[in-house]
Motif scaffolding. Structure first.
Motif, PDB file in Angstrom:
ATOM      1  N   VAL A  55       0.864  -1.179   0.000  1.00 18.35           N
ATOM      2  CA  VAL A  55       0.000   0.000   0.000  1.00 18.35           C
ATOM      3  C   VAL A  55       0.898   1.226   0.000  1.00 18.35           C
ATOM      4  O   VAL A  55       1.813   1.341   0.811  1.00 18.35           O
ATOM      5  N   ASP A  57       2.090   4.697   0.900  1.00 19.69           N
ATOM      6  CA  ASP A  57       1.849   5.538   2.068  1.00 19.69           C
ATOM      7  C   ASP A  57       1.927   6.999   1.651  1.00 19.69           C
ATOM      8  O   ASP A  57       3.004   7.541   1.419  1.00 19.69           O
ATOM      9  N   GLY A  61      -3.271   8.080   5.759  1.00 21.44           N
ATOM     10  CA  GLY A  61      -3.863   6.990   6.520  1.00 21.44           C
ATOM     11  C   GLY A  61      -4.845   6.175   5.707  1.00 21.44           C
ATOM     12  O   GLY A  61      -4.999   6.367   4.508  1.00 21.44           O
ATOM     13  N   ILE A  62      -5.503   5.257   6.414  1.00 18.11           N
ATOM     14  CA  ILE A  62      -6.436   4.330   5.792  1.00 18.11           C
ATOM     15  C   ILE A  62      -7.828   4.639   6.328  1.00 18.11           C
ATOM     16  O   ILE A  62      -8.052   4.611   7.537  1.00 18.11           O
ATOM     17  N   THR A  66     -10.148  11.349   2.534  1.00 21.88           N
ATOM     18  CA  THR A  66      -9.095  11.464   1.527  1.00 21.88           C
ATOM     19  C   THR A  66      -8.651  12.903   1.328  1.00 21.88           C
ATOM     20  O   THR A  66      -7.580  13.154   0.788  1.00 21.88           O
ATOM     21  N   TRP A 117      -4.889  12.001   8.038  1.00 19.98           N
ATOM     22  CA  TRP A 117      -4.394  10.911   8.891  1.00 19.98           C
ATOM     23  C   TRP A 117      -5.034  10.996  10.279  1.00 19.98           C
ATOM     24  O   TRP A 117      -5.493   9.987  10.817  1.00 19.98           O
ATOM     25  N   ASN A 120      -8.689   9.962  10.000  1.00 16.57           N
ATOM     26  CA  ASN A 120      -8.814   8.519   9.753  1.00 16.57           C
ATOM     27  C   ASN A 120      -8.478   7.714  11.003  1.00 16.57           C
ATOM     28  O   ASN A 120      -9.113   6.696  11.271  1.00 16.57           O
ATOM     29  N   ASN A 124     -11.257   5.370  12.249  1.00 15.03           N
ATOM     30  CA  ASN A 124     -10.963   4.022  11.767  1.00 15.03           C
ATOM     31  C   ASN A 124      -9.708   3.437  12.446  1.00 15.03           C
ATOM     32  O   ASN A 124      -8.780   3.016  11.760  1.00 15.03           O
ATOM     33  N   GLU A 127      -8.383  -0.527  11.559  1.00  8.28           N
ATOM     34  CA  GLU A 127      -7.789  -0.719  10.234  1.00  8.28           C
ATOM     35  C   GLU A 127      -6.478   0.065  10.104  1.00  8.28           C
ATOM     36  O   GLU A 127      -5.529  -0.395   9.486  1.00  8.28           O
ATOM     37  N   MET A 128      -6.447   1.233  10.714  1.00  5.13           N
ATOM     38  CA  MET A 128      -5.219   2.037  10.675  1.00  5.13           C
ATOM     39  C   MET A 128      -4.054   1.275  11.309  1.00  5.13           C
ATOM     40  O   MET A 128      -2.962   1.231  10.744  1.00  5.13           O
ATOM     41  N   LYS A 131      -2.863  -1.494   8.896  1.00  7.92           N
ATOM     42  CA  LYS A 131      -2.354  -1.219   7.554  1.00  7.92           C
ATOM     43  C   LYS A 131      -1.475   0.014   7.425  1.00  7.92           C
ATOM     44  O   LYS A 131      -0.668   0.083   6.501  1.00  7.92           O
ATOM     45  N   ASP A 132      -1.625   1.003   8.273  1.00  3.44           N
ATOM     46  CA  ASP A 132      -0.863   2.244   8.141  1.00  3.44           C
ATOM     47  C   ASP A 132       0.457   2.146   8.904  1.00  3.44           C
ATOM     48  O   ASP A 132       0.468   1.812  10.089  1.00  3.44           O
TER      49      ASP A 132
END
Length: 170
Positions: A55, A57, A61-62, A66, A117, A120, A124, A127-128, A131-132
């Protein structure tokens, strides 16, 4: 009239012990086989999967955020709303200084992270931290998963404005 106490017969004791032993044996064997099967399935499933594409970066963030427009000046009304939310949902784990409580201190967060970021992470967190890269690092450092407080985008924006105000006043 005398009441005579009867002693349990040895046969009843043996039956009870045998039933207890069988129940323990069944319980143990079911849990052991189940775990081994699950582990085998997980390992074989992972072996056949293609490697996940990395992913990119972008520092945002995820999650659903956006793009965030922030003004040069602090929106005082929005920051006041964010302060109320922070005090109710965040202050048990975070301080506005750089001091760690359960999670990291919030001082300077809007200077270190992009607004997207921050929002997010608020909206979230699970998930952050999966994945982040920056969120993974925070989880490893603080050893506590941030609780999802079910904060919507509007309230996350208010929290962001409050954190911007906190950083500006520091």
């Amino acid at each position: 009239m005398k009441i005579k106490k009867q002693k349990p017969t040895n046969m009843k004791s043996i039956k009870s012990a045998a039933l207890l032993f069988l129940a323990a044996l069944v319980f143990y064997s079911c849990s052991s086989d189940n775990t081994a099967t699950t582990e085998t399935k997980q390992e074989s499933g992972l072996a056949h999967q293609a490697p996940a594409a990395p992913v990119e970066d972008d520092g945002k963030g995820i999650g659903p955020i956006t793009s965030v427009e922030v003004g040069a000046e602090i929106d005082e009304a929005l920051a006041a709303e964010g302060k109320s939310i922070f005090e109710g949902k965040c202050s048990a784990c975070h301080q506005l200084s750089d001091q760690k409580v359960v999670g990291p201190g919030m001082a300077g967060v809007t200077e270190r992270r992009k607004p997207e970021w921050v929002m997010n992470m608020i909206i979230n967190p699970e998930e952050m931290t999966k994945k982040d890269p920056a969120a993974k690092k925070l989880l490893a450092e603080h050893l506590t998963q941030m609780t999802n407080q079910n904060i919507n985008e509007t309230d996350a924006r208010a929290l962001l404005e409050f954190l911007r105000q906190n950083d500006k006043n520091s």
